[in-house]
Design a protein around this motif. Sequence first.
Motif, PDB file in Angstrom:
ATOM      1  N   GLY A  76       7.202   7.038 -19.057  1.00  0.00           N
ATOM      2  CA  GLY A  76       6.248   6.456 -19.223  1.00  0.00           C
ATOM      3  C   GLY A  76       5.185   5.972 -18.225  1.00  0.00           C
ATOM      4  N   PHE A  77       5.546   6.486 -17.163  1.00  0.00           N
ATOM      5  CA  PHE A  77       4.763   6.252 -15.687  1.00  0.00           C
ATOM      6  C   PHE A  77       4.347   7.609 -15.523  1.00  0.00           C
ATOM      7  N   ASN A  78       3.177   7.505 -14.966  1.00  0.00           N
ATOM      8  CA  ASN A  78       2.351   8.715 -14.075  1.00  0.00           C
ATOM      9  C   ASN A  78       3.098   8.957 -12.789  1.00  0.00           C
ATOM     10  N   PRO A  79       3.194  10.117 -12.485  1.00  0.00           N
ATOM     11  CA  PRO A  79       4.014  10.174 -11.242  1.00  0.00           C
ATOM     12  C   PRO A  79       3.557   9.174  -9.964  1.00  0.00           C
ATOM     13  N   SER A  80       2.318   8.842  -9.827  1.00  0.00           N
ATOM     14  CA  SER A  80       1.659   8.098  -8.751  1.00  0.00           C
ATOM     15  C   SER A  80       2.540   6.642  -8.942  1.00  0.00           C
ATOM     16  N   GLU A  81       2.576   5.961 -10.109  1.00  0.00           N
ATOM     17  CA  GLU A  81       3.198   4.914 -10.520  1.00  0.00           C
ATOM     18  C   GLU A  81       4.666   4.798 -10.128  1.00  0.00           C
ATOM     19  N   PHE A  82       5.114   5.937 -10.683  1.00  0.00           N
ATOM     20  CA  PHE A  82       6.572   6.113 -10.517  1.00  0.00           C
ATOM     21  C   PHE A  82       6.876   5.945  -8.874  1.00  0.00           C
ATOM     22  N   ARG A  83       6.187   6.847  -8.297  1.00  0.00           N
ATOM     23  CA  ARG A  83       6.246   6.573  -6.808  1.00  0.00           C
ATOM     24  C   ARG A  83       6.147   5.341  -5.988  1.00  0.00           C
ATOM     25  N   VAL A  84       5.226   4.703  -6.486  1.00  0.00           N
ATOM     26  CA  VAL A  84       4.890   3.372  -5.694  1.00  0.00           C
ATOM     27  C   VAL A  84       6.104   2.617  -6.262  1.00  0.00           C
ATOM     28  N   LEU A  85       6.781   2.342  -7.500  1.00  0.00           N
ATOM     29  CA  LEU A  85       7.682   1.550  -7.964  1.00  0.00           C
ATOM     30  C   LEU A  85       8.997   2.007  -7.162  1.00  0.00           C
ATOM     31  N   THR A 134       9.094   3.256  -4.264  1.00  0.00           N
ATOM     32  CA  THR A 134       8.965   3.036  -2.767  1.00  0.00           C
ATOM     33  C   THR A 134       9.339   1.624  -2.668  1.00  0.00           C
ATOM     34  N   ILE A 135       8.859   0.829  -3.603  1.00  0.00           N
ATOM     35  CA  ILE A 135       9.051  -0.686  -3.346  1.00  0.00           C
ATOM     36  C   ILE A 135      10.485  -0.806  -3.436  1.00  0.00           C
ATOM     37  N   GLN A 136      11.080  -0.383  -4.432  1.00  0.00           N
ATOM     38  CA  GLN A 136      12.701  -0.621  -4.700  1.00  0.00           C
ATOM     39  C   GLN A 136      13.357  -0.005  -3.678  1.00  0.00           C
ATOM     40  N   ARG A 137      13.165   1.154  -3.111  1.00  0.00           N
ATOM     41  CA  ARG A 137      13.835   1.682  -2.007  1.00  0.00           C
ATOM     42  C   ARG A 137      13.759   0.697  -0.746  1.00  0.00           C
ATOM     43  N   TYR A 138      12.470   0.189  -0.490  1.00  0.00           N
ATOM     44  CA  TYR A 138      12.135  -0.541   0.578  1.00  0.00           C
ATOM     45  C   TYR A 138      12.828  -1.977   0.355  1.00  0.00           C
ATOM     46  N   ALA A 139      12.887  -2.507  -0.737  1.00  0.00           N
ATOM     47  CA  ALA A 139      13.455  -3.719  -1.275  1.00  0.00           C
ATOM     48  C   ALA A 139      14.923  -3.494  -0.731  1.00  0.00           C
ATOM     49  N   ASN A 140      15.784  -2.613  -1.228  1.00  0.00           N
ATOM     50  CA  ASN A 140      17.187  -2.257  -0.876  1.00  0.00           C
ATOM     51  C   ASN A 140      17.627  -2.054   0.342  1.00  0.00           C
ATOM     52  N   GLU A 141      16.620  -1.227   1.256  1.00  0.00           N
ATOM     53  CA  GLU A 141      17.112  -1.034   2.585  1.00  0.00           C
ATOM     54  C   GLU A 141      17.023  -2.154   3.557  1.00  0.00           C
ATOM     55  N   LYS A 142      15.628  -2.831   3.265  1.00  0.00           N
ATOM     56  CA  LYS A 142      15.220  -3.712   4.215  1.00  0.00           C
ATOM     57  C   LYS A 142      15.336  -5.182   3.711  1.00  0.00           C
ATOM     58  N   ASN A 143      15.518  -5.267   2.261  1.00  0.00           N
ATOM     59  CA  ASN A 143      15.673  -6.650   1.704  1.00  0.00           C
ATOM     60  C   ASN A 143      14.687  -7.513   1.969  1.00  0.00           C
ATOM     61  N   THR A 144      13.249  -6.903   1.641  1.00  0.00           N
ATOM     62  CA  THR A 144      12.051  -7.791   2.037  1.00  0.00           C
ATOM     63  C   THR A 144      11.037  -6.953   0.960  1.00  0.00           C
TER      64      THR A 144
END
Length: 150
Positions: A31-40, A42-52
């Motif tokens: 249900g997400f366009n590719p840009s929305e998916f990439r942003v989501l 990215t936010i998830q990966r950053y939160a998991n890696e840097k816990n911020t």
Amino acid sequence: MADFESGTAQKLLQSFMQLKKTGWHNKKISGFNPSEFRVLATIQRYANEKNTEMKVSEISQLLQVTPPTITQIVNILEKDSLIERTVDPEDRRAVKIKLTPAGIEATESARKAFGDTFLGLIDYLGEDESEQLAGLLSKVHDYFNQESHQ
């Protein structure tokens, strides 16, 4: 040098045109366009890696997209309650972005759907041809990134 009218050149051109026509890179992912998916993602990966949490400028930098473009996407995701913005307590001018619980769930679902697509391709082609395709596509990327072909 190969002749553009040769059978090989025409097959290659036809293959590129067919691949583009499939629109695989523009199709929605859960249900997400590719840009929305990439942003989501990215936010998830950053939160998991840097816990911020992230700033728009950080997302923009990582995805190599302008901040206004990221802001538009963030606005859509916020309206859908997938992300939330908070003021950075250390710098009240800065706004941090994080996934909501619904955003985490949606991102994980989209990641699975995205991964399943490529796993399906591997099943379809087989391991050897998938490895061969990945290598060839890397070479195509390198070829088109050479300055003489820009």
